[in-house]
Design a protein around this motif. Structure first.
Motif, PDB file in Angstrom:
ATOM      1  N   THR A 160      -2.085   0.506 -52.745  1.00 26.54           N
ATOM      2  CA  THR A 160      -3.486   1.132 -52.832  1.00 26.54           C
ATOM      3  C   THR A 160      -3.579   2.053 -54.062  1.00 26.54           C
ATOM      4  O   THR A 160      -2.612   2.863 -54.076  1.00 26.54           O
ATOM      5  CB  THR A 160      -3.922   1.973 -51.530  1.00 26.54           C
ATOM      6  OG1 THR A 160      -3.778   1.228 -50.553  1.00 26.54           O
ATOM      7  CG2 THR A 160      -5.050   2.631 -51.894  1.00 26.54           C
ATOM      8  N   VAL A 161      -4.431   1.640 -55.155  1.00 26.42           N
ATOM      9  CA  VAL A 161      -4.668   2.461 -56.279  1.00 26.42           C
ATOM     10  C   VAL A 161      -6.216   2.821 -56.325  1.00 26.42           C
ATOM     11  O   VAL A 161      -7.126   2.204 -56.023  1.00 26.42           O
ATOM     12  CB  VAL A 161      -4.094   1.383 -57.504  1.00 26.42           C
ATOM     13  CG1 VAL A 161      -2.672   1.053 -57.107  1.00 26.42           C
ATOM     14  CG2 VAL A 161      -4.895   0.057 -57.579  1.00 26.42           C
ATOM     15  N   GLN A 162      -6.374   3.838 -57.504  1.00 29.04           N
ATOM     16  CA  GLN A 162      -7.674   4.018 -57.728  1.00 29.04           C
ATOM     17  C   GLN A 162      -8.299   2.970 -58.966  1.00 29.04           C
ATOM     18  O   GLN A 162      -7.336   2.477 -59.593  1.00 29.04           O
ATOM     19  CB  GLN A 162      -7.599   5.434 -58.173  1.00 29.04           C
ATOM     20  CG  GLN A 162      -7.339   6.485 -57.165  1.00 29.04           C
ATOM     21  CD  GLN A 162      -7.603   7.782 -57.470  1.00 29.04           C
ATOM     22  OE1 GLN A 162      -7.662   8.308 -58.917  1.00 29.04           O
ATOM     23  NE2 GLN A 162      -7.628   8.871 -56.727  1.00 29.04           N
ATOM     24  N   PRO A 163      -9.457   2.998 -59.062  1.00 24.11           N
ATOM     25  CA  PRO A 163     -10.129   2.170 -60.097  1.00 24.11           C
ATOM     26  C   PRO A 163      -9.491   2.620 -61.518  1.00 24.11           C
ATOM     27  O   PRO A 163      -9.273   3.551 -61.845  1.00 24.11           O
ATOM     28  CB  PRO A 163     -11.510   2.547 -60.156  1.00 24.11           C
ATOM     29  CG  PRO A 163     -11.721   2.662 -58.526  1.00 24.11           C
ATOM     30  CD  PRO A 163     -10.548   3.606 -58.313  1.00 24.11           C
ATOM     31  N   GLY A 164      -9.165   1.443 -62.201  1.00 27.16           N
ATOM     32  CA  GLY A 164      -8.769   1.751 -63.621  1.00 27.16           C
ATOM     33  C   GLY A 164      -7.161   1.739 -63.909  1.00 27.16           C
ATOM     34  O   GLY A 164      -6.431   1.874 -64.895  1.00 27.16           O
ATOM     35  N   GLU A 165      -6.425   1.922 -62.553  1.00 25.42           N
ATOM     36  CA  GLU A 165      -5.075   1.924 -62.364  1.00 25.42           C
ATOM     37  C   GLU A 165      -4.474   0.412 -62.726  1.00 25.42           C
ATOM     38  O   GLU A 165      -4.943  -0.367 -62.628  1.00 25.42           O
ATOM     39  CB  GLU A 165      -4.599   2.603 -61.397  1.00 25.42           C
ATOM     40  CG  GLU A 165      -4.684   4.381 -61.286  1.00 25.42           C
ATOM     41  CD  GLU A 165      -4.242   5.005 -60.121  1.00 25.42           C
ATOM     42  OE1 GLU A 165      -3.973   6.235 -60.222  1.00 25.42           O
ATOM     43  OE2 GLU A 165      -3.769   4.211 -58.930  1.00 25.42           O
ATOM     44  N   SER A 166      -3.049   0.546 -62.567  1.00 23.16           N
ATOM     45  CA  SER A 166      -2.296  -0.645 -62.953  1.00 23.16           C
ATOM     46  C   SER A 166      -1.369  -0.882 -61.447  1.00 23.16           C
ATOM     47  O   SER A 166      -1.061  -0.205 -61.138  1.00 23.16           O
ATOM     48  CB  SER A 166      -1.569  -0.793 -64.064  1.00 23.16           C
ATOM     49  OG  SER A 166      -2.336  -0.722 -65.050  1.00 23.16           O
ATOM     50  N   MET A 209      -1.342  -6.376 -63.639  1.00 22.30           N
ATOM     51  CA  MET A 209      -2.960  -6.112 -63.257  1.00 22.30           C
ATOM     52  C   MET A 209      -3.149  -4.659 -63.869  1.00 22.30           C
ATOM     53  O   MET A 209      -2.610  -3.681 -63.575  1.00 22.30           O
ATOM     54  CB  MET A 209      -3.117  -6.088 -61.733  1.00 22.30           C
ATOM     55  CG  MET A 209      -2.757  -7.593 -61.037  1.00 22.30           C
ATOM     56  SD  MET A 209      -3.447  -7.807 -59.686  1.00 22.30           S
ATOM     57  CE  MET A 209      -2.414  -6.435 -58.788  1.00 22.30           C
ATOM     58  N   THR A 210      -4.001  -4.738 -64.991  1.00 24.48           N
ATOM     59  CA  THR A 210      -4.411  -3.352 -65.430  1.00 24.48           C
ATOM     60  C   THR A 210      -5.881  -3.383 -65.297  1.00 24.48           C
ATOM     61  O   THR A 210      -6.716  -4.277 -64.898  1.00 24.48           O
ATOM     62  CB  THR A 210      -4.107  -3.298 -66.991  1.00 24.48           C
ATOM     63  OG1 THR A 210      -4.854  -4.465 -67.701  1.00 24.48           O
ATOM     64  CG2 THR A 210      -2.570  -3.716 -67.218  1.00 24.48           C
ATOM     65  N   GLY A 211      -6.400  -1.994 -65.350  1.00 23.23           N
ATOM     66  CA  GLY A 211      -7.919  -1.548 -65.392  1.00 23.23           C
ATOM     67  C   GLY A 211      -8.572  -2.272 -64.033  1.00 23.23           C
ATOM     68  O   GLY A 211      -9.521  -2.746 -64.122  1.00 23.23           O
ATOM     69  N   LEU A 212      -7.763  -2.141 -62.921  1.00 24.46           N
ATOM     70  CA  LEU A 212      -8.116  -2.473 -61.622  1.00 24.46           C
ATOM     71  C   LEU A 212      -9.485  -1.993 -61.100  1.00 24.46           C
ATOM     72  O   LEU A 212      -9.726  -0.851 -61.607  1.00 24.46           O
ATOM     73  CB  LEU A 212      -7.196  -2.185 -60.649  1.00 24.46           C
ATOM     74  CG  LEU A 212      -5.852  -3.366 -60.736  1.00 24.46           C
ATOM     75  CD1 LEU A 212      -4.932  -2.407 -59.966  1.00 24.46           C
ATOM     76  CD2 LEU A 212      -6.140  -4.511 -60.009  1.00 24.46           C
ATOM     77  N   LYS A 213     -10.294  -2.991 -60.603  1.00 22.27           N
ATOM     78  CA  LYS A 213     -11.532  -2.550 -60.003  1.00 22.27           C
ATOM     79  C   LYS A 213     -11.822  -2.705 -58.649  1.00 22.27           C
ATOM     80  O   LYS A 213     -10.912  -3.362 -58.056  1.00 22.27           O
ATOM     81  CB  LYS A 213     -12.719  -3.649 -60.843  1.00 22.27           C
ATOM     82  CG  LYS A 213     -12.644  -3.493 -62.262  1.00 22.27           C
ATOM     83  CD  LYS A 213     -13.468  -4.698 -62.741  1.00 22.27           C
ATOM     84  CE  LYS A 213     -13.472  -4.702 -64.276  1.00 22.27           C
ATOM     85  NZ  LYS A 213     -14.387  -5.725 -64.958  1.00 22.27           N
ATOM     86  N   SER A 214     -12.619  -2.323 -57.832  1.00 24.79           N
ATOM     87  CA  SER A 214     -12.754  -2.412 -56.607  1.00 24.79           C
ATOM     88  C   SER A 214     -13.034  -3.677 -56.234  1.00 24.79           C
ATOM     89  O   SER A 214     -12.328  -4.262 -55.190  1.00 24.79           O
ATOM     90  CB  SER A 214     -14.038  -1.560 -56.048  1.00 24.79           C
ATOM     91  OG  SER A 214     -15.096  -2.009 -56.728  1.00 24.79           O
ATOM     92  N   GLU A 215     -13.610  -4.589 -56.907  1.00 26.59           N
ATOM     93  CA  GLU A 215     -13.686  -5.944 -56.598  1.00 26.59           C
ATOM     94  C   GLU A 215     -12.389  -6.835 -56.655  1.00 26.59           C
ATOM     95  O   GLU A 215     -12.491  -8.112 -56.294  1.00 26.59           O
ATOM     96  CB  GLU A 215     -14.884  -6.539 -57.431  1.00 26.59           C
ATOM     97  CG  GLU A 215     -14.494  -6.556 -58.946  1.00 26.59           C
ATOM     98  CD  GLU A 215     -15.433  -5.511 -59.472  1.00 26.59           C
ATOM     99  OE1 GLU A 215     -15.643  -4.325 -58.869  1.00 26.59           O
ATOM    100  OE2 GLU A 215     -16.049  -5.603 -60.464  1.00 26.59           O
ATOM    101  N   ASP A 216     -11.550  -6.307 -57.138  1.00 25.60           N
ATOM    102  CA  ASP A 216     -10.060  -6.843 -57.339  1.00 25.60           C
ATOM    103  C   ASP A 216      -9.276  -6.613 -55.816  1.00 25.60           C
ATOM    104  O   ASP A 216      -8.374  -7.347 -55.520  1.00 25.60           O
ATOM    105  CB  ASP A 216      -9.207  -6.287 -58.338  1.00 25.60           C
ATOM    106  CG  ASP A 216      -9.614  -6.476 -59.583  1.00 25.60           C
ATOM    107  OD1 ASP A 216      -9.515  -5.627 -60.389  1.00 25.60           O
ATOM    108  OD2 ASP A 216     -10.056  -7.787 -59.745  1.00 25.60           O
ATOM    109  N   THR A 217      -9.692  -5.617 -54.914  1.00 27.31           N
ATOM    110  CA  THR A 217      -9.238  -5.700 -53.614  1.00 27.31           C
ATOM    111  C   THR A 217      -9.260  -7.173 -52.747  1.00 27.31           C
ATOM    112  O   THR A 217     -10.284  -7.666 -52.811  1.00 27.31           O
ATOM    113  CB  THR A 217     -10.052  -4.776 -52.805  1.00 27.31           C
ATOM    114  OG1 THR A 217      -9.770  -3.418 -53.270  1.00 27.31           O
ATOM    115  CG2 THR A 217      -9.698  -4.563 -51.371  1.00 27.31           C
TER     116      THR A 217
END
Length: 114
Positions: free
Chosen positions: A11-17, A81-89
């Motif tokens: 589990t990460v926050q948006p923008g994390e890798s 994966m970088t710049g993760l977004k909520s839609e990458d869940t």
């Protein structure tokens, strides 16, 4: 028999890798082409990346943010994966064609949430 095992989700926050790993056993990885697929809750599977030899390809949804790579010495494939977004869940799977049969692992869960 080819066996694939993914790891590295979380589990990460948006923008994390995050970097996912896929260890292949029962086969020499240098002989494999490998793909990554993801499936979000309530949605169908989505192909996101593959590597054939040393040539990568990406879905538009992840291009520029995700990088696929391989380490043949470790029989391991990676998805950075970088710049993760909520839609990458989604649950992420590695998959390969082993003698005409699609083989995939159990997957690893990625949650992107603030």
């Amino acid at each position: 028999e080819v066996h694939l095992a993914e790891s590295g989700g979380g589990t990460v926050q948006p923008g994390e890798s995050l970097t996912l790993s896929c260890v292949a056993s029962g086969v020499t990885s240098s002989n494999l082409d490998m793909g990554w697929i993801r499936q979000a809750p309530g949605k169908g599977p989505e192909w996101i990346s593959e590597i054939k030899g040393t040539s990568p390809s990406y879905a538009d949804s992840v291009k520029g943010r995700f990088t696929i790579s391989r380490d043949n010495a470790k029989n391991t494939f990676y998805l950075q994966m970088t710049g993760l977004k909520s839609e990458d869940t989604a649950r992420y799977f590695c998959a390969t064609d082993a003698g005409g049969q699609l083989v995939r692992g159990q997957g690893t869960q990625v949650i992107v949430s603030s």
